[in-house]
Motif scaffolding. Sequence first.
Motif, PDB file in Angstrom:
ATOM      1  N   ASN A 250       0.745  -1.084   0.128  1.00 40.54           N
ATOM      2  CA  ASN A 250      -0.148  -0.073  -0.065  1.00 40.54           C
ATOM      3  C   ASN A 250       0.840   0.890   0.003  1.00 40.54           C
ATOM      4  OD1 ASN A 250       0.757   0.659   2.555  1.00 40.54           O
ATOM      5  ND2 ASN A 250      -1.023  -0.641   3.637  1.00 40.54           N
ATOM      6  N   HIS A 278       0.200   1.276  -3.843  1.00 39.98           N
ATOM      7  CA  HIS A 278      -1.068   0.709  -4.102  1.00 39.98           C
ATOM      8  C   HIS A 278      -1.967   1.670  -3.392  1.00 39.98           C
ATOM      9  CE1 HIS A 278      -4.777  -1.487  -4.687  1.00 39.98           C
ATOM     10  NE2 HIS A 278      -4.325  -2.359  -5.369  1.00 39.98           N
ATOM     11  N   ASP A 279      -3.161   2.077  -4.075  1.00 45.11           N
ATOM     12  CA  ASP A 279      -4.294   2.727  -3.396  1.00 45.11           C
ATOM     13  C   ASP A 279      -4.326   4.126  -3.834  1.00 45.11           C
ATOM     14  OD1 ASP A 279      -4.804   0.631  -1.652  1.00 45.11           O
ATOM     15  OD2 ASP A 279      -4.062   1.345   0.044  1.00 45.11           O
TER      16      ASP A 279
END
Length: 335
Positions: A250, A278-279
């Motif tokens: 993340n 990620h995100d």
Amino acid sequence: MADKDNKGPRKVTSFDVARVAGVSRAAVSRAFTPDASVSPKTREKVYQAAKDLGYRVNYLARSLTNKRSDLVGLVAAGLDNPFRTLQIEHLARVLISRNFRPILLPTSKEADTSAVIGQLLHYAVSGVIVTSDAPPTEICEQCAAEGVPIVLINKGDDIPFVDRIISDDRMAGHLAATHLIENGVKAPAVIAAPAISYTARRRSEAFMASCRQLGLEPRTIEVKINDYQSGYDAAADLTSLGIDGLFCANDYMACGVIDRIMKGLGREDQPPLRIVGHDDIPQASWAAYGLTTIRQPCDVQAEQTVDLLMSRIAEPDMTARVEFTPVTLIKRRTT
């Protein structure tokens, strides 16, 4: 003896609203009930009378009569992660737009799950949404037994009559691996806490599989928690291991990695290895990070979640369903 006049103003009731609006009390009730049959003219008269009188609907009292409130429980942990707060914000906005009232119940791995369940059931919630870092199994099983509709977000638990929304983690891992290798990475690695996180495990597995398909053997760096501090601590050894490309489970953890690396170098330019997170949290676009990442769209995910919840409320005996949220690669400075 106390003076009756000192007891304060009398509480305004629906009977008062009906009298001022010139309608029946039933019409007042229908006017404040979403999707109820009432003419626009009558609804406007009721709303105006309520405004003039200072009347507000007691939704909790109504729930005692109807055996179900308009409340939806949002069970969440890891609220220090900017993505989680963004996710909760979008869920709350969509719930409100659909005439529900969100109630946030923070929890953690160490929390007393029975206390969370008790709060949900005592409030007679219409449904429950459980986000990825919250421990859901006991909550879900008991709420399902009580006939309370549930939707899980990014969880692997397969529970009868419990629906799930899952970000396309396999595509995310593939996109990260492909992008890093296309940009010259020869020694890729993934950093994640797969033991406690379903999404981290799926993203890691997909990343490693794609790297191998492209002819490279990736390293795995396992941490206990997918948070900023874990990324910061793990980053100390990355360059000494010869790693030149990193996929973080993340963005929160990726920010920790970048801060530690740049602190060690004593400069503010691009890190000496390529990084994908990620995100797509807001901080990913900050000048300090410029993080290339996989966007998990909270707005789309929230709509999907509430759609499933509403259909589960309407038809509680449907077979459990799973829907995937699409992901997108967002290119920035770190690759």
